[in-house]
Design an enzyme around this catalytic site. Structure first.
Site, PDB file in Angstrom:
ATOM      1  N   HIS A 141      -9.054  -3.920  -1.549  1.00  0.00           N
ATOM      2  CA  HIS A 141      -8.069  -3.103  -0.825  1.00  0.00           C
ATOM      3  C   HIS A 141      -8.483  -1.625  -0.842  1.00  0.00           C
ATOM      4  CE1 HIS A 141      -3.729  -1.959   0.159  1.00  0.00           C
ATOM      5  NE2 HIS A 141      -4.260  -0.820  -0.241  1.00  0.00           N
ATOM      6  N   GLU A 142      -8.841  -1.116  -2.021  1.00  0.00           N
ATOM      7  CA  GLU A 142      -9.217   0.302  -2.119  1.00  0.00           C
ATOM      8  C   GLU A 142     -10.517   0.570  -1.360  1.00  0.00           C
ATOM      9  OE1 GLU A 142      -6.935   2.139  -3.014  1.00  0.00           O
ATOM     10  OE2 GLU A 142      -5.730   0.638  -4.035  1.00  0.00           O
ATOM     11  N   HIS A 144      -9.994   1.173   2.248  1.00  0.00           N
ATOM     12  CA  HIS A 144      -9.545   2.527   2.604  1.00  0.00           C
ATOM     13  C   HIS A 144     -10.723   3.440   2.916  1.00  0.00           C
ATOM     14  CE1 HIS A 144      -5.200   2.649   2.058  1.00  0.00           C
ATOM     15  NE2 HIS A 144      -5.284   2.016   0.908  1.00  0.00           N
ATOM     16  N   CYS A 191       0.856  -1.178   0.000  1.00  0.00           N
ATOM     17  CA  CYS A 191       0.000   0.000   0.000  1.00  0.00           C
ATOM     18  C   CYS A 191       0.895   1.231   0.000  1.00  0.00           C
ATOM     19  CB  CYS A 191      -0.880  -0.010   1.248  1.00  0.00           C
ATOM     20  SG  CYS A 191      -1.958   1.427   1.383  1.00  0.00           S
TER      21      CYS A 191
END
Ligand code: NI
Length: 181
Positions: free
Chosen positions: A142-143, A146, A100
């Site tokens: 993953h995004e 966030h 990341c």
């Protein structure tokens, strides 16, 4: 257009839940997206979420033809995804090494759903509705994390499989990836 500073793990705002984006086809949105693409390209990222540049809104970009940080990964279509929703298509989970831009120089082994459907809208408010598998599915999850204030180290099940990528190169379980971050 500008390359923005990427916030690093430890910054409190990375742990916040971001708010939905509401206005489409606006100069504010275009300039945010341009900054996100520029910043992601400058850092060789596979994706970037708005909170990483200090904007706590549910906006992510991802995709590339080739990526020097993940040379074995197949191309992922360049995508703008706003206010996303993710559904898993089955229960299959795959663990793979992940990094990341907010956690520079490190990699960890992270379990993710292998097959997903993701929905949202693009910069014009048009519907995005796709299915993805493997690395593409991993990047989207993953995004998406966030936007909920979750960084990948929080998803690592065994912290033995988390480390600095130059040190991990000596570790047999680590599939070699270049460490340019
Ligand atoms: Ni990230």
């Amino acid at each position: 257009m500008a390359i923005r500073k990427v916030l690093k793990m430890g910054e409190p705002s990375l742990l916040e839940k971001s708010k939905e984006w509401e206005d489409f086809d606006t100069p504010d949105l275009s300039s945010l997206l341009q900054d996100m693409w520029d910043t992601m390209a400058a850092e060789n990222g596979a994706g970037l979420a708005a909170p990483q540049i200090g904007v706590n809104r549910r906006v992510v970009v991802f995709g590339y033809q080739t990526n020097p940080r993940y040379p074995d990964a197949p191309a992922v279509p360049e995508t703008v995804l706003i206010n996303p929703v993710i559904d898993m298509l089955d229960e299959e989970i795959e663990s793979d090494w992940e990094g990341c831009l907010s956690v520079p120089g490190m990699r960890g082994l992270v379990p993710r759903f292998r097959h997903i459907r993701y929905r949202g809208v693009d910069q014009n408010g048009n519907v995005v509705d796709k299915q993805a598998s493997d690395f593409h599915a991993r990047v989207v999850q993953h995004e998406f994390d966030h936007l909920n204030g979750v960084l990948y180290p929080q998803r690592i099940e065994n912290l033995q499989f988390f480390g600095f990528c130059d040190a991990l190169e000596n570790n047999a379980c680590f599939r070699k990836q270049p460490c340019d971050d």
